[in-house]
Scaffold this motif. Structure first.
Motif, short mmCIF file in Angstrom:
data_model
loop_
_atom_site.label_atom_id
_atom_site.label_comp_id
_atom_site.label_asym_id
_atom_site.label_seq_id
_atom_site.Cartn_x
_atom_site.Cartn_y
_atom_site.Cartn_z
N THR A 1 -18.81 6.74 -31.16
CA THR A 1 -18.69 6.76 -29.71
C THR A 1 -18.16 8.08 -29.18
O THR A 1 -17.99 8.26 -28.00
N GLY A 2 -17.89 9.03 -30.09
CA GLY A 2 -17.39 10.33 -29.66
C GLY A 2 -18.52 11.26 -29.29
O GLY A 2 -19.69 10.97 -29.48
N VAL A 3 -18.15 12.42 -28.77
CA VAL A 3 -19.12 13.43 -28.40
C VAL A 3 -19.44 14.27 -29.63
O VAL A 3 -18.54 14.77 -30.30
N GLU A 4 -20.71 14.39 -29.95
CA GLU A 4 -21.15 15.26 -31.04
C GLU A 4 -21.57 16.57 -30.41
O GLU A 4 -22.33 16.58 -29.43
N GLU A 5 -21.09 17.67 -30.95
CA GLU A 5 -21.50 18.97 -30.42
C GLU A 5 -22.17 19.76 -31.53
O GLU A 5 -21.72 19.75 -32.67
N ARG A 6 -23.26 20.42 -31.17
CA ARG A 6 -24.01 21.22 -32.12
C ARG A 6 -24.37 22.54 -31.46
O ARG A 6 -24.61 22.61 -30.26
#
Length: 177
Positions: A141-146
């Motif tokens: 449920t967290g934000v994934e950053e790429r």
């Protein structure tokens, strides 16, 4: 005896008509609801329980109509905001289908055919190691950053899963800067 039989028959027909007419109004109102017409009915409600039912259906229709108008207004506001924002925004459902893309994302990635875009394939083409399963099955449920380097652009991607009422992941919102 004949006169009594005929008058009983006429009285029975009159009473049946009095009972059936309000029920027909209820059926008409239900048909309008099924067609998506929630406008208040102009039918006069008779006295009694059936009349109360018709009045209740009219009140429900008014509330539904107002709610739908508010939802459509809010939807339009969000669409205008997303259309004019400079960041690319894409939304995918749990079946990896693209359900929304704003003009900035179309331009950034050169997407002309939205129907052919799927989550895993899209990110695979960008050489980004992310798949829908990470959000669906792991319950992330967290934000994934790429960080994405497409050759001509350096793009920061933020991927946020969104949930529906049943608390299950319903898809992923992707914001590209």
């Amino acid at each position: 005896l004949l006169f009594g039989g005929i008058s009983s028959l006429l009285a029975g027909l009159f009473m049946a008509r009095q009972a059936v007419t309000p029920l027909r109004q209820v059926a008409k109102r239900a048909e309008k609801f099924a067609e998506g017409n929630y406008e208040p009915s102009l039918d006069k409600a008779p006295d009694g329980e059936v009349g109360e039912l018709i009045k209740s259906l009219n009140r429900i229709g008014t509330v539904m109509n107002n709610s739908l108008k508010q939802i459509n207004t809010d939807k339009h506001k969000v669409e205008v905001i997303l259309e004019h924002i400079n960041n690319g925004i894409m939304a995918f459902d749990i079946n990896q289908k693209l359900i929304h893309i704003n003009p900035a994302a179309k331009k950034l990635f050169g997407i002309s055919d939205e129907s052919s875009v799927t989550f895993d394939e899209f990110f695979k083409k960008l050489n980004t190691d992310i798949c829908m399963a990470e959000f669906m099955y792991l319950g992330d449920t967290g934000v994934e950053e790429r960080e994405i380097d497409s050759g001509k652009n350096h793009i920061k991607a933020s991927l946020v899963p969104f949930k529906m009422d049943n608390d299950k992941v319903a898809g992923v919102i992707c914001v590209f800067e």
